[in-house]
Scaffold this motif. Structure first.
Motif, PDB file in Angstrom:
ATOM      1  N   MET A 237       8.014 -62.346  11.823  1.00  0.00           N
ATOM      2  CA  MET A 237       7.876 -62.817  13.206  1.00  0.00           C
ATOM      3  C   MET A 237       8.674 -61.928  14.165  1.00  0.00           C
ATOM      4  O   MET A 237       8.479 -61.983  15.383  1.00  0.00           O
ATOM      5  N   ALA A 238       9.564 -61.102  13.617  1.00  0.00           N
ATOM      6  CA  ALA A 238      10.349 -60.194  14.459  1.00  0.00           C
ATOM      7  C   ALA A 238       9.455 -59.297  15.299  1.00  0.00           C
ATOM      8  O   ALA A 238       9.801 -58.951  16.435  1.00  0.00           O
ATOM      9  N   TRP A 239       8.288 -58.901  14.755  1.00  0.00           N
ATOM     10  CA  TRP A 239       7.373 -58.055  15.527  1.00  0.00           C
ATOM     11  C   TRP A 239       6.950 -58.744  16.826  1.00  0.00           C
ATOM     12  O   TRP A 239       6.727 -58.082  17.836  1.00  0.00           O
ATOM     13  N   GLU A 240       6.859 -60.072  16.791  1.00  0.00           N
ATOM     14  CA  GLU A 240       6.449 -60.844  17.960  1.00  0.00           C
ATOM     15  C   GLU A 240       7.633 -61.286  18.807  1.00  0.00           C
ATOM     16  O   GLU A 240       7.698 -61.025  19.994  1.00  0.00           O
ATOM     17  N   VAL A 241       8.554 -61.999  18.169  1.00  0.00           N
ATOM     18  CA  VAL A 241       9.580 -62.730  18.914  1.00  0.00           C
ATOM     19  C   VAL A 241      10.585 -61.807  19.593  1.00  0.00           C
ATOM     20  O   VAL A 241      11.184 -62.182  20.610  1.00  0.00           O
ATOM     21  N   THR A 242      10.772 -60.587  19.065  1.00  0.00           N
ATOM     22  CA  THR A 242      11.713 -59.665  19.723  1.00  0.00           C
ATOM     23  C   THR A 242      11.038 -58.769  20.762  1.00  0.00           C
ATOM     24  O   THR A 242      11.727 -58.019  21.460  1.00  0.00           O
ATOM     25  N   SER A 243       9.725 -58.862  20.892  1.00  0.00           N
ATOM     26  CA  SER A 243       9.020 -58.046  21.887  1.00  0.00           C
ATOM     27  C   SER A 243       9.523 -58.264  23.315  1.00  0.00           C
ATOM     28  O   SER A 243       9.530 -57.321  24.118  1.00  0.00           O
ATOM     29  N   PRO A 244       9.924 -59.499  23.707  1.00  0.00           N
ATOM     30  CA  PRO A 244      10.422 -59.691  25.069  1.00  0.00           C
ATOM     31  C   PRO A 244      11.577 -58.774  25.455  1.00  0.00           C
ATOM     32  O   PRO A 244      11.746 -58.454  26.635  1.00  0.00           O
ATOM     33  N   ILE A 245      12.388 -58.344  24.487  1.00  0.00           N
ATOM     34  CA  ILE A 245      13.483 -57.426  24.818  1.00  0.00           C
ATOM     35  C   ILE A 245      12.919 -56.143  25.413  1.00  0.00           C
ATOM     36  O   ILE A 245      13.384 -55.650  26.457  1.00  0.00           O
ATOM     37  N   ALA A 246      11.899 -55.590  24.754  1.00  0.00           N
ATOM     38  CA  ALA A 246      11.281 -54.372  25.254  1.00  0.00           C
ATOM     39  C   ALA A 246      10.576 -54.619  26.583  1.00  0.00           C
ATOM     40  O   ALA A 246      10.599 -53.763  27.480  1.00  0.00           O
ATOM     41  N   LEU A 247       9.966 -55.791  26.747  1.00  0.00           N
ATOM     42  CA  LEU A 247       9.262 -56.097  27.997  1.00  0.00           C
ATOM     43  C   LEU A 247      10.239 -56.276  29.155  1.00  0.00           C
ATOM     44  O   LEU A 247       9.903 -55.989  30.309  1.00  0.00           O
TER      45      LEU A 247
END
Length: 529
Positions: free
Chosen positions: A76-86
């Motif tokens: 789920m890290a591929w999804e849930v940590t995406s907001p950091i990059a956004l």
């Protein structure tokens, strides 16, 4: 009952196509801004929907659920940590992109470095889209549609033939969207399908839990929580697909590339009406990504329990679950939404590819005096050719040993780090010369290739964790000993209003708190005890 599925599929798909065409009639598709960037008219909601659907396609729904089926919630890290990059995109990258008025990421690299850098990066993007991204989207889409419509059984296709034929159908429809409608048609269809995909994805999770509980939702949840609770642990060790420590290094660098410099994604934001709407779209998308685990990862774990880990191919976990739990009356609608998601990712990369080819390669190298109409025509021809090449490559992913999602991310690893390094160094230095990103690119490709040969058993995210600072260091060293003669100053094009969204910071704080909460939930401190 198959005919009901087919009829509902066709009705919904045709409606979306008509709606996109109807709403695109007012955009001048013979101009480069109109065709490639939707006339710089996209609002926050449209950008968010388009970002989600370009990103959320069957390569994720099939790939991530396949990975969770074979491992656990660590993916789920591929999804849930995406907001950091956004968040970085909203506050660091997007204001500079819109200020410069660029059409492509390589366009910025030319402003900062030189034309040759722009063309090299464009070629890398095009190779990545042709060899990895587009074929992966087609392959995963073929798996899902074949499972829903039983195409292999009806027509007697083998696996290779099925993927080839279904990929061809998807490719032809996707090419028509891009060739006839440009970015705005793609973005509008994305927004419509986005709602359906999220609702349908959550419905699969709920119905899967009901099936897991023998018809009772509460029993299904209890089974999920109590039967092998370690499957719900998102904190990965060094042997997991996503080691927890890489979230702050290799995975972060990978996500920064994807959300901040990947042309297929960034092009949506470059079409923003102004900075305010662009930031809204980016941050709205980040908020949705936090909850992506509930329909992109958990269904794979439900399938693991429901099928007693009996599937020979983990990538079949999600398609098999859809067929198992979805009522016939809804299967056509969900198939249409999935088809829209497939088209969204395919169209997004194809539209970005033709933009890169036309503006970064065709015009400067082959026809500097080309008119707007000639550029659009050249882009359309290239889109057709690239789409057909991707169709031919798609069936070969059947032979990828680690599953389609891991294959896709590993392939990105050949060029993602030097691109993000070139952009970041370009933002925050003034004297690093044009030769620096070229040297860093060569160093990265050599070291990454050697790592695959000599360190093949080490997770590639560890490798990216090391290679990003190496690339930055190489560029800074080159800048130290061979600086450019004049300091770089970011050009202000004045194309859009650069007033930021006043609620952006508060929205970001809420998003970070929710992201941490989801990680605590899926950890030994939460339900994975």
């Amino acid at each position: 009952m198959l005919y009901i599925t087919v009829i509902t599929f066709l009705l919904y798909t045709c409606f979306i196509a008509w709606y996109s065409w109807h709403k695109t009639k007012s955009v001048d598709l013979n101009s480069s801004d109109g065709y490639f960037l939707g006339g710089r008219s996209l609002t926050g909601i449209v950008i968010a929907g388009s970002l989600l659907l370009t990103n959320l396609s069957t390569e994720q729904m099939v790939g991530l659920n396949g990975q969770s089926y074979g491992s656990s919630m660590v993916v789920m890290a591929w999804e849930v940590t995406s907001p950091i990059a956004l968040i970085f995109m909203a506050f660091v990258f997007l204001p500079r992109y819109l200020k410069a008025g660029i059409t492509t990421i390589p366009d910025f690299l030319e402003q900062r470095y030189d034309m040759r850098t722009r063309q090299i990066i464009s070629i890398l993007f095009l190779l990545g889209y042709a060899m990895a991204y587009l074929p992966t989207v087609l392959y995963s889409g073929a798996l899902v549609l074949d499972t829903i419509f039983s195409l292999s059984s009806i027509f007697g296709f083998g696996d290779y033939g099925m993927v080839l034929v279904v990929s061809l159908v998807i490719g032809v429809v996707g090419i028509l969207y891009v060739v006839l409608g440009g970015l705005r048609a793609c973005a509008l269809s994305d927004t419509m399908n986005g709602v359906g995909l999220i609702v349908g994805g959550l419905l699969i999770t709920i119905l899967g839990l009901v099936a897991l509980g023998g018809g009772d939702l509460v029993d299904g949840v209890n089974t999920l929580l109590q039967k092998e609770p370690e499957k719900l642990n998102s904190i990965g060790d060094s042997s997991s697909p996503v080691p927890f420590v890489t979230i702050f290094f290799g995975l972060l660098f990978n996500n920064l590339f994807y959300w901040c410099t990947n042309q297929a994604i960034v092009q949506r934001t470059l079409g923003a009406k102004n900075l305010k709407e662009g930031q809204k779209g980016v941050l709205y998308a980040g908020m949705f990504k936090i909850f992506g685990a509930f329909y992109l990862v958990i269904p794979g774990i439900i399938a693991y329990h429901l099928f007693n880990n009996s599937l020979s191919n983990a990538d079949m976990a999600y398609p098999s679950l859809v067929i198992e739990v979805l009522p016939t009356l809804l299967s056509g609608f969900f198939a249409a939404v999935l088809f829209g998601a497939i088209l969204s990712s395919f169209n997004g990369a194809l539209n970005s590819s033709l933009t890169l080819f036309t503006l970064d390669i065709y015009k400067p190298l082959f026809k500097p005096q080309a008119t707007e109409k000639q550029l659009v025509k050249a882009g359309r021809i290239f889109a057709i050719a690239l789409g057909l090449v991707s169709v031919a490559i798609a069936p070969l992913i059947l032979f990828a040993p680690s599953g389609l999602y891991y294959y896709l991310q590993e392939m990105f690893g050949f060029y993602n780090v030097p691109i993000i390094a070139a952009v970041v160094v370009g933002f925050f230095t003034k004297r690093v010369p044009a030769m620096a990103p070229k040297i860093a690119l060569c160093v990265h490709i050599v070291l990454y290739a050697l790592s695959k040969y000599f360190l093949g058993e080490i997770n590639f995210l560890y490798i990216l964790s090391v290679l990003f600072p190496v690339c930055v260091f190489v560029m800074l060293i080159v800048g130290k000993f061979a600086p450019r003669e004049e300091e770089f100053v970011l050009y202000n094009s004045g194309k859009v209003d650069l007033t930021p969204w006043k609620h952006a910071r508060a929205f970001t704080v809420v998003m970070i708190v929710l992201m941490i909460a989801v990680y605590v939930l899926f950890s030994p401190l939460g339900i994975a005890a």
